[in-house]
Scaffold this motif. Structure first.
Motif, PDB file in Angstrom:
ATOM      1  N   THR A 184       0.826  -1.213   0.000  1.00 11.38           N
ATOM      2  CA  THR A 184       0.000   0.000   0.000  1.00 11.38           C
ATOM      3  C   THR A 184       0.863   1.268   0.000  1.00 11.38           C
ATOM      4  OG1 THR A 184      -1.703  -1.297   1.075  1.00 11.38           O
ATOM      5  CG2 THR A 184      -1.966   1.076   1.213  1.00 11.38           C
ATOM      6  N   CYS A 214     -12.515   3.816   2.561  1.00 12.69           N
ATOM      7  CA  CYS A 214     -12.173   2.518   3.178  1.00 12.69           C
ATOM      8  C   CYS A 214     -10.871   2.673   3.964  1.00 12.69           C
ATOM      9  CB  CYS A 214     -12.022   1.423   2.136  1.00 12.69           C
ATOM     10  SG  CYS A 214     -13.512   1.117   1.176  1.00 12.69           S
ATOM     11  N   ALA A 215     -10.855   3.594   4.905  1.00 11.19           N
ATOM     12  CA  ALA A 215      -9.604   4.050   5.525  1.00 11.19           C
ATOM     13  C   ALA A 215      -8.984   3.058   6.508  1.00 11.19           C
ATOM     14  CB  ALA A 215      -9.848   5.380   6.232  1.00 11.19           C
ATOM     15  N   GLY A 216      -9.778   2.166   7.121  1.00 11.13           N
ATOM     16  CA  GLY A 216      -9.222   1.164   8.044  1.00 11.13           C
ATOM     17  C   GLY A 216      -8.398   1.799   9.148  1.00 11.13           C
ATOM     18  N   CYS A 239      -3.825   4.217   7.648  1.00  9.70           N
ATOM     19  CA  CYS A 239      -2.427   4.285   7.190  1.00  9.70           C
ATOM     20  C   CYS A 239      -2.257   5.189   5.971  1.00  9.70           C
ATOM     21  CB  CYS A 239      -1.855   2.890   6.954  1.00  9.70           C
ATOM     22  SG  CYS A 239      -2.709   1.911   5.709  1.00  9.70           S
ATOM     23  N   GLU A 265     -14.775   5.591   6.697  1.00  9.31           N
ATOM     24  CA  GLU A 265     -14.769   4.184   7.141  1.00  9.31           C
ATOM     25  C   GLU A 265     -16.119   3.856   7.781  1.00  9.31           C
ATOM     26  OE1 GLU A 265     -12.477   1.461   6.999  1.00  9.31           O
ATOM     27  OE2 GLU A 265     -14.166   0.481   7.973  1.00  9.31           O
ATOM     28  N   LEU A 266     -16.539   2.613   7.602  1.00 12.65           N
ATOM     29  CA  LEU A 266     -17.847   2.180   8.105  1.00 12.65           C
ATOM     30  C   LEU A 266     -17.747   1.259   9.331  1.00 12.65           C
ATOM     31  CD1 LEU A 266     -20.939   2.082   7.579  1.00 12.65           C
ATOM     32  CD2 LEU A 266     -20.530   0.158   6.046  1.00 12.65           C
ATOM     33  N   SER A 267     -16.683   0.476   9.399  1.00 11.07           N
ATOM     34  CA  SER A 267     -16.606  -0.572  10.419  1.00 11.07           C
ATOM     35  C   SER A 267     -16.461  -0.002  11.842  1.00 11.07           C
ATOM     36  CB  SER A 267     -15.404  -1.482  10.116  1.00 11.07           C
ATOM     37  OG  SER A 267     -15.013  -2.162  11.274  1.00 11.07           O
ATOM     38  N   GLY A 311     -19.117   6.366   7.630  1.00 15.20           N
ATOM     39  CA  GLY A 311     -20.167   6.157   6.639  1.00 15.20           C
ATOM     40  C   GLY A 311     -19.818   5.089   5.635  1.00 15.20           C
ATOM     41  N   ASP A 312     -20.830   4.740   4.837  1.00 14.08           N
ATOM     42  CA  ASP A 312     -20.710   3.718   3.803  1.00 14.08           C
ATOM     43  C   ASP A 312     -20.218   4.387   2.527  1.00 14.08           C
ATOM     44  OD1 ASP A 312     -21.085   1.798   1.886  1.00 14.08           O
ATOM     45  OD2 ASP A 312     -23.186   1.390   2.369  1.00 14.08           O
ATOM     46  N   VAL A 313     -19.053   3.977   2.058  1.00 16.60           N
ATOM     47  CA  VAL A 313     -18.483   4.617   0.862  1.00 16.60           C
ATOM     48  C   VAL A 313     -19.318   4.344  -0.385  1.00 16.60           C
ATOM     49  CG1 VAL A 313     -16.090   4.611   1.675  1.00 16.60           C
ATOM     50  CG2 VAL A 313     -16.948   2.642   0.375  1.00 16.60           C
ATOM     51  N   ASN A 339      -7.996   1.841  -1.067  1.00 18.03           N
ATOM     52  CA  ASN A 339      -7.572   0.442  -1.082  1.00 18.03           C
ATOM     53  C   ASN A 339      -8.781  -0.335  -0.567  1.00 18.03           C
ATOM     54  OD1 ASN A 339      -6.313  -2.037  -0.868  1.00 18.03           O
ATOM     55  ND2 ASN A 339      -5.244  -1.536   1.043  1.00 18.03           N
ATOM     56  N   MET A 351     -14.757  -8.047   6.363  1.00 16.29           N
ATOM     57  CA  MET A 351     -15.263  -6.799   5.766  1.00 16.29           C
ATOM     58  C   MET A 351     -14.140  -6.002   5.082  1.00 16.29           C
ATOM     59  SD  MET A 351     -17.339  -3.866   7.795  1.00 16.29           S
ATOM     60  CE  MET A 351     -17.692  -2.289   7.038  1.00 16.29           C
ATOM     61  N   ALA A 352     -12.906  -6.222   5.519  1.00 11.35           N
ATOM     62  CA  ALA A 352     -11.782  -5.503   4.924  1.00 11.35           C
ATOM     63  C   ALA A 352     -11.251  -6.201   3.683  1.00 11.35           C
ATOM     64  CB  ALA A 352     -10.661  -5.360   5.951  1.00 11.35           C
ATOM     65  N   PHE A 379     -16.362  -3.111  -5.546  1.00 11.35           N
ATOM     66  CA  PHE A 379     -16.119  -1.746  -5.047  1.00 11.35           C
ATOM     67  C   PHE A 379     -15.688  -0.812  -6.181  1.00 11.35           C
ATOM     68  CE2 PHE A 379     -16.529  -3.636  -0.945  1.00 11.35           C
ATOM     69  CZ  PHE A 379     -16.852  -2.603  -0.085  1.00 11.35           C
TER      70      PHE A 379
HETATM   71  C1  LIG Z   1      -8.611  -3.403   2.316  1.00 11.76           C
HETATM   72  S1  LIG Z   1      -9.072  -2.563   3.787  1.00 11.76           S
HETATM   73  C2  LIG Z   1      -8.060  -1.128   3.629  1.00 11.76           C
HETATM   74  C3  LIG Z   1      -7.721  -0.470   4.927  1.00 11.76           C
HETATM   75  C4  LIG Z   1      -6.633   0.602   4.824  1.00 11.76           C
HETATM   76  N1  LIG Z   1      -7.026   1.655   3.909  1.00 11.76           N
HETATM   77  C5  LIG Z   1      -5.328  -0.012   4.361  1.00 11.76           C
HETATM   78  O1  LIG Z   1      -4.932   0.241   3.206  1.00 11.76           O
HETATM   79  O2  LIG Z   1      -4.704  -0.747   5.130  1.00 11.76           O
HETATM   80  C6  LIG Z   1     -10.697  -2.028   3.400  1.00 11.76           C
HETATM   81  C7  LIG Z   1     -11.430  -1.218   4.472  1.00 11.76           C
HETATM   82  O3  LIG Z   1     -12.733  -0.889   3.938  1.00 11.76           O
HETATM   83  C8  LIG Z   1     -13.680  -0.883   4.981  1.00 11.76           C
HETATM   84  N2  LIG Z   1     -14.993  -1.020   4.351  1.00 11.76           N
HETATM   85  C9  LIG Z   1     -15.563  -2.122   3.807  1.00 11.76           C
HETATM   86  N3  LIG Z   1     -16.757  -1.839   3.290  1.00 11.76           N
HETATM   87  C10 LIG Z   1     -16.958  -0.509   3.498  1.00 11.76           C
HETATM   88  C11 LIG Z   1     -18.018   0.394   3.172  1.00 11.76           C
HETATM   89  N4  LIG Z   1     -19.082  -0.015   2.507  1.00 11.76           N
HETATM   90  N5  LIG Z   1     -17.893   1.691   3.527  1.00 11.76           N
HETATM   91  C12 LIG Z   1     -16.783   2.136   4.190  1.00 11.76           C
HETATM   92  N6  LIG Z   1     -15.757   1.335   4.525  1.00 11.76           N
HETATM   93  C13 LIG Z   1     -15.832   0.022   4.176  1.00 11.76           C
HETATM   94  C14 LIG Z   1     -13.236  -2.052   5.838  1.00 11.76           C
HETATM   95  O4  LIG Z   1     -13.779  -1.968   7.129  1.00 11.76           O
HETATM   96  C15 LIG Z   1     -11.723  -1.903   5.792  1.00 11.76           C
HETATM   97  O5  LIG Z   1     -11.286  -1.097   6.845  1.00 11.76           O
END
Ligand SMILES: C[S@@+](CC[C@H](N)C(=O)[O-])C[C@H]1O[C@@H](n2cnc3c(N)ncnc32)[C@H](O)[C@@H]1O
Length: 287
Positions: free
Chosen positions: A96, A121-123, A126, A144-146, A169-171, A189, A211-212, A222
Motif C-alpha cells: 500500500t 475505506c480508511a481502516g 495508514c 470508514e464504516l466498520s 459512513g458507507d463509501v 484500497n 469486511m476488509a 467496489f
Molecule cells: C482493504 S481494507 C483497507 C484499509 C486501509 N485503507 C489499508 O490500506 O490498510 C478495506 C477497508 O474498507 C472498509 N470497508 C468495507 N466496506 C466498506 C463500506 N461499505 N464503507 C466504508 N468502509 C468500508 C473495511 O472496514 C476496511 O477497513
C-alpha cells in the motif's frame, strides 16, 4: 531467572515447531517489544525480569496459536509511521506504500500544494494519516464504516498528530459521497478479494476482518460502484487512485475508462506486481 539467550532459543524453537517460517524474526520482535531494547541479544547473559518473561511467554503462545504478529505487538510501522492495530482492523501492508507514493507524486508533480483528499475505506488510517504527514497543507478526509476499525483510525490520527477528518459512513452510499465535494484526489484500497480467494485464505489472514477483504464475487464490486459515485465529487483535473489485487489491473483499468477517466497509469509494487492505478477526470469527461 532465565537469561535472554536461553529464553530466546526456547521461544524461537516453540515457533519453529509450530511451522512458523519467520520464527527468529517474530521472536526478535517480541523480545524488542517486551524488553524495550532494539538489540536484546547484545547482552545475551542478562537475566530477564520475571514480569517480562511472563509477557514474552504469553506473546509467544499467542503467536504459536496463529495470531498475527502485528496484532500481538499492537503496533506496526507503515511508511515510517506507527499505527495501532488489533483484531477488527486490517494490518497495513507494504504494497500500500506504492499507492501513497502515487498520490504524493501526483500532488507534487501537478502543483497541488493544498489538495483536498478523500481516503475511502480508511481502516487503520495508514493512507490518510501518511498523506497528511507527507503533504502537511492537504485537507484529508478518511471514510470508514466498520465500528471495529473506527477506534483504531481515530487512535492513529491522534498518535501521529495528523489533522485528518473522519467520516463515519458507507463509501457506497450516495449520502456519504454527497458529504464531500471539490476533491482533488480520491484514493482507496477497498476490499478486493474474490469469493474463491475468501474461501482459501491463509490461516493468519482469516484473523483479519472479512469486511476488509471481501470484494464480492469477482472482487471488483467496489471499483464498479465507487468509480461513478465518487467521480462526481472530484474536481475536473482531479485523480482517482486505487490499489487492487494481483491480476485485476486490466479490469480495473477498463472500469475507469468506461467511466470516462483518462491518463490511466499503473504502478508495480516492490514485489513487481501491478498493484495500483491512477486516472484523471479530464475536462472532456466532466459529468
Ligand atoms: C482493504 S481494507 C483497507 C484499509 C486501509 N485503507 C489499508 O490500506 O490498510 C478495506 C477497508 O474498507 C472498509 N470497508 C468495507 N466496506 C466498506 C463500506 N461499505 N464503507 C466504508 N468502509 C468500508 C473495511 O472496514 C476496511 O477497513
Amino acid at each position: 531467572m532465565v537469561s535472554r539467550s536461553e529464553l530466546f532459543r526456547e521461544c524461537q524453537a516453540a515457533l519453529e515447531a509450530a511451522g512458523n517460517p519467520d520464527a527468529r524474526f517474530d521472536t526478535m520482535c517480541i523480545f524488542q517489544d517486551c524488553l524495550g531494547d532494539r538489540n536484546p541479544l547484545f547482552s545475551p547473559l542478562e537475566a530477564v525480569p520475571s514480569s517480562a518473561e511472563a509477557q514474552i511467554r504469553a506473546m509467544t503462545e499467542r503467536r504459536r496459536n496463529g495470531e498475527p504478529l502485528q496484532y500481538i505487538l499492537g503496533e506496526w510501522e507503515f511508511y515510517g509511521y506507527p499505527f495501532r492495530v488489533g483484531a477488527g482492523v486490517l494490518i497495513p501492508r507494504p504494497d500500500t506504500e506504492t499507492l501513497v507514493d502515487n498520490v504524493i507524486q501526483l500532488c507534487r508533480g501537478n502543483g497541488m500544494t493544498s489538495p483536498k483528499i478523500a481516503d475511502l475505506c480508511a481502516g487503520s488510517g495508514c493512507i490518510a494519516v501518511t498523506l497528511k504527514k507527507e503533504l502537511p497543507l492537504a485537507e484529508v478526509y478518511a471514510v470508514e464504516l466498520s465500528q471495529e476499525a473506527l477506534p483504531y483510525l481515530r487512535q492513529n490520527i491522534a498518535l501521529n498528530e495528523a489533522a485528518v477528518t473522519v467520516i463515519e459512513g458507507d463509501v457506497l452510499a450516495e449520502t456519504t459521497a454527497a458529504r464531500l465535494t471539490g476533491l482533488d484526489i480520491v484514493v482507496s484500497n477497498p476490499p478486493y478479494l474474490t469469493a474463491e480467494e475468501m474461501n482459501d485464505l491463509q490461516a493468519e489472514v482469516q484473523r483479519e476482518p472479512a469486511m476488509a477483504l471481501d470484494g464480492g464475487g469477482d472482487g471488483l464490486g467496489f471499483y464498479r460502484r465507487l468509480t461513478p459515485l465518487w467521480k462526481r465529487a472530484l474536481n475536473v483535473g482531479g485523480f482517482i487512485c486505487y490499489e487492487f489485487g494481483m491480476g485485476q489491473h486490466e479490469q480495473v483499468g477498463n472500469i475507469l475508462a468506461e467511466n470516462g477517466f483518462e491518463n490511466i497509469k499503473f504502478t508495480r509494487d516492490l514485489g513487481g506486481i501491478v498493484r495500483t492505478v491512477t486516472a484523471q477526470k479530464t475536462e472532456e469527461n466532466n459529468g
